[in-house]
Design an enzyme around this catalytic site. Structure first.
Site, PDB file in Angstrom:
ATOM      1  N   GLN A 129       0.796  -1.222   0.000  1.00 52.11           N
ATOM      2  CA  GLN A 129       0.000   0.000   0.000  1.00 52.11           C
ATOM      3  C   GLN A 129       0.834   1.280   0.000  1.00 52.11           C
ATOM      4  O   GLN A 129       0.320   2.341  -0.346  1.00 52.11           O
ATOM      5  CB  GLN A 129      -0.968  -0.009   1.197  1.00 52.11           C
ATOM      6  N   HIS A 134      -1.646  -5.254 -12.677  1.00 48.57           N
ATOM      7  CA  HIS A 134      -1.090  -5.093 -14.027  1.00 48.57           C
ATOM      8  C   HIS A 134      -1.880  -5.863 -15.082  1.00 48.57           C
ATOM      9  O   HIS A 134      -2.020  -5.400 -16.210  1.00 48.57           O
ATOM     10  CB  HIS A 134       0.381  -5.539 -14.063  1.00 48.57           C
ATOM     11  N   ASP A 190       2.457   0.647  -8.039  1.00 49.91           N
ATOM     12  CA  ASP A 190       3.811   0.723  -8.619  1.00 49.91           C
ATOM     13  C   ASP A 190       4.665   1.779  -7.912  1.00 49.91           C
ATOM     14  O   ASP A 190       5.861   1.590  -7.718  1.00 49.91           O
ATOM     15  CB  ASP A 190       3.746   1.086 -10.115  1.00 49.91           C
ATOM     16  N   ARG A 207       3.564   0.055  13.028  1.00 50.83           N
ATOM     17  CA  ARG A 207       3.268  -1.254  12.437  1.00 50.83           C
ATOM     18  C   ARG A 207       3.392  -1.153  10.918  1.00 50.83           C
ATOM     19  O   ARG A 207       2.666  -0.397  10.281  1.00 50.83           O
ATOM     20  CB  ARG A 207       1.851  -1.686  12.827  1.00 50.83           C
ATOM     21  N   HIS A 213       1.220  -9.285   4.789  1.00 48.33           N
ATOM     22  CA  HIS A 213       0.082  -8.376   4.628  1.00 48.33           C
ATOM     23  C   HIS A 213      -0.353  -8.432   3.162  1.00 48.33           C
ATOM     24  O   HIS A 213      -0.304  -7.436   2.447  1.00 48.33           O
ATOM     25  CB  HIS A 213       0.453  -6.958   5.070  1.00 48.33           C
ATOM     26  N   ASN A 270      -1.890 -11.039   8.392  1.00 50.87           N
ATOM     27  CA  ASN A 270      -2.873  -9.987   8.570  1.00 50.87           C
ATOM     28  C   ASN A 270      -4.222 -10.405   7.979  1.00 50.87           C
ATOM     29  O   ASN A 270      -4.323 -10.704   6.794  1.00 50.87           O
ATOM     30  CB  ASN A 270      -2.420  -8.701   7.866  1.00 50.87           C
ATOM     31  N   GLU A 271      -5.248 -10.434   8.815  1.00 52.93           N
ATOM     32  CA  GLU A 271      -6.631 -10.654   8.378  1.00 52.93           C
ATOM     33  C   GLU A 271      -6.807 -11.872   7.474  1.00 52.93           C
ATOM     34  O   GLU A 271      -7.219 -11.746   6.321  1.00 52.93           O
ATOM     35  CB  GLU A 271      -7.162  -9.395   7.676  1.00 52.93           C
ATOM     36  N   ASN A 291      -8.216  -6.034  14.307  1.00 51.45           N
ATOM     37  CA  ASN A 291      -8.543  -4.932  13.401  1.00 51.45           C
ATOM     38  C   ASN A 291     -10.053  -4.791  13.342  1.00 51.45           C
ATOM     39  O   ASN A 291     -10.755  -5.791  13.182  1.00 51.45           O
ATOM     40  CB  ASN A 291      -8.071  -5.231  11.967  1.00 51.45           C
ATOM     41  N   TYR A 344     -13.354  -1.936  11.944  1.00 46.29           N
ATOM     42  CA  TYR A 344     -13.719  -0.684  11.280  1.00 46.29           C
ATOM     43  C   TYR A 344     -15.177  -0.293  11.494  1.00 46.29           C
ATOM     44  O   TYR A 344     -15.505   0.874  11.552  1.00 46.29           O
ATOM     45  CB  TYR A 344     -13.418  -0.778   9.773  1.00 46.29           C
ATOM     46  N   GLU A 364      -5.441  -2.331  14.030  1.00 44.82           N
ATOM     47  CA  GLU A 364      -5.967  -1.371  13.046  1.00 44.82           C
ATOM     48  C   GLU A 364      -7.328  -0.874  13.498  1.00 44.82           C
ATOM     49  O   GLU A 364      -8.136  -1.649  14.001  1.00 44.82           O
ATOM     50  CB  GLU A 364      -6.180  -2.009  11.649  1.00 44.82           C
TER      51      GLU A 364
END
Ligand code: NAG
Ligand code: NAG
Ligand code: NAG
Ligand code: NAG
Ligand code: NAG
Length: 490
Positions: free
Chosen positions: A37, A57, A70, A95, A140, A184-185, A325, A327, A394
């Protein structure tokens, strides 16, 4: 200015007693990012493509804005700027994740890319120089494309490859890194990547591929934990844990059917990974329901793979604390008219999710602000898993990038943190740390650059990827310093 800033935040009715307004002194605060990310430099200095490079891509239509990582935030070259921001925020820890393809370009242990190793050493050293503790995620979501071509996480051999990669990371960085997270997740890796073709590798194999993926990920996680425990912990003295995400599920009505399916769904959505690690084996309701549906659908055995007794023991107890995590929350109702013959994860549960239109919206339409849901969730986790130590890895919300004055984000964090404090003080939930997602705006997976989770704004139209603090930076800086989420704690 600051007083004015806090003045027009209207708060809902949590009542705080003096003693419970502040987080304890030893409570840790930080912020998070992940390699794909933010790093960019997708093919620089020996890095090979991950499944996210490959997906963006070859099938850019999977991404809302057709864009990719990229360059992203260009953190491969701008990590010192990132550390300056972390310093400005006053975090205890940062993190971030290691890109497997940056240090093992073939995916396998045979060739180590020392330029990639150097990047992470530089970043870690820069953090330590500034008194910021590194918290490193091993996986991740950016699996080497070479391993995907062998089936990725649906292939049980991935446990071996992940183990070798993890051992290498402990060897290379473990003298300086004392907080490790494995996967992660995993639920999203499996459901969105192998169940429905949304996230990389974007396979469409719901009710089969997702369960195979989960089975391998659990074994791979446990393997990494044991390697750390057996070979490194004594000398390195760190902690290692898994990161699970949970969006709390609330019955849509108080009908028996909705209450029942909500509890069932919690076990599928969270218990799938939490039960094997905390209690041993998959949740019983999951084992029973998938077996029952599979039989009706003509499968000779359950689509949910079975652990041996040995594996159940091997996986149980493999986390030092629960990386969590979250949200938002969703409403859950039972789906009366679905077709049991259709093979699929959602059909195995027999549920639908929605949200209450009254809940406050963010820039991400499905993700409403529901702090009281977080509190209910923490209580449920405490009661279901015998009071584990929880570390928020998170929590955050998206804006749409139109304003640097992100008052809604400040309100979000304030309300979330008050709910966490209430959980700690009124429900006796053990919480030891909190991580805001994210340090800065970044490549938000299938949403591309449309959703902005950052405390810092990033100008993706400038080659400099200029970082600018949003209003929430001032709020966070004060919170991290005083441990007080409201205006004044004394
Ligand atoms: C995924 O697979 C299902 C079942 O084979 C099929 O009905 C559906 O159209 C597929 N979806 C996509 C996007 O390929
Ligand atoms: C269900 O019952 C609980 C407890 O009595 C109540 O707080 C809640 O509002 C009810 N939910 C609905 C959707 O009616
Ligand atoms: C809840 O659902 C499970 C699974 O379908 C079923 O076995 C159980 O009897 C249900 N319980 C109630 C109270 O309806
Ligand atoms: C962006 O979000 C703000 C604040 O919620 C809102 O007022 C605005 O209309 C949104 N703009 C766009 C282009 O969606
Ligand atoms: C980028 O940074 C350089 C060096 O600080 C500066 O000279 C240049 O004006 C910046 N460009 C933009 C578009 O911000």
């Amino acid at each position: 200015m600051r007083l004015l800033l806090f003045h027009h935040i209207v708060l809902s009715g949590y009542i705080f007693s003096e003693a419970t307004k502040k987080f304890p002194d030893n409570f840790k605060f930080g912020v998070a990012t992940s390699s794909y990310q933010i790093e960019g430099a997708w093919d620089k200095d020996g890095k090979s493509p991950s499944i996210w490079d490959h997906l963006t891509h070859t099938r850019p239509w999977h991404i809302e804005d057709g864009r990719n990582g990229d360059i992203a935030c260009d953190s491969y070259y701008k990590y010192k700027e990132d550390v300056r921001m972390l310093k400005e925020l006053g975090v205890d820890f940062y993190r971030f994740s290691i890109a497997w393809t940056r240090i093992l370009p073939s995916g396998f242990i045979n060739t180590i890319n020392w330029d990639g190793v150097k990047y992470y050493n530089n970043l870690i050293d820069e953090l330590l120089k500034n008194n910021i503790e590194p918290m490193v995620t091993l996986y991740h979501w950016d699996l080497p494309q070479t391993l995907q071509e062998l089936g990725g996480w649906t292939n049980p051999i991935m446990e071996e490859y992940f183990a070798e990669y993890a051992r290498l990371c402990f060897k290379l960085f473990g003298d300086k890194v004392k907080l490790w997270t494995t996967i992660n997740e995993p639920r999203l890796v499996c459901l969105m990547g192998y169940g429905i073709n949304v996230m990389a590798p974007a396979y469409n194999n719901t009710g089969i591929g997702d369960y195979l993926c989960g089975h391998t990920l659990l074994k791979a996680h446990a393997r990494a934990y044991h390697i750390y425990d057996d070979e490194f912990r004594k000398d390195q003295k760190g902690k290692i844990f898994i990161v699970l995400e949970f969006q709390w599920l609330i019955p849509k009505t108080n009908s028996t059917a909705d209450i029942n399916v909500t509890e069932t769904a919690r076990h599928f959505m969270f218990g799938w990974f939490a039960n094997p690690i905390y209690l041993g084996n998959y949740p019983k309701v999951m084992i029973d329901l998938v077996a029952e549906r599979s039989a009706k659908q003509g499968f000779p055995k359950s689509r949910l793979p079975k652990f041996t007794e040995k594996e159940i023991d091997y996986i149980k107890g493999t986390t030092d604390f629960l990386g969590l995590n979250t949200y938002t929350s969703f409403l859950t109702n039972s789906e009366e008219f679905y077709d049991y013959k259709m093979v699929g994860f959602e059909n195995d549960i027999g549920f639908q999710i929605s949200h209450d239109p009254a809940w406050e919206a963010t820039a991400q339409p499905q993700f409403k602000i529901v702090p009281w849901g977080t509190r209910q969730m923490l209580k449920w986790i405490k009661e279901t898993y015998d009071s584990p130590e929880i570390f928020f890895t998170e929590n955050g919300m998206a804006d749409n990038g139109t304003s640097l004055d992100d008052q809604l984000r400040i309100k979000f964090y304030r309300e979330q943190l008050k709910a966490v404090l209430d959980s700690m003080h009124k429900d006796d939930v053990k919480v030891s740390g909190y991580t805001a997602w994210s340090l800065m705006d970044n490549f938000e997976w299938v949403s591309g650059y449309n959703l902005k989770f950052g405390l810092y704004h990033v100008d993706f139209t400038s080659p400099n990827r200029t970082r600018t603090p949003k209003s929430s930076v001032a709020y966070m800086r004060k919170l991290f310093k005083t441990h007080c989420p409201i205006e004044e704690c004394e």
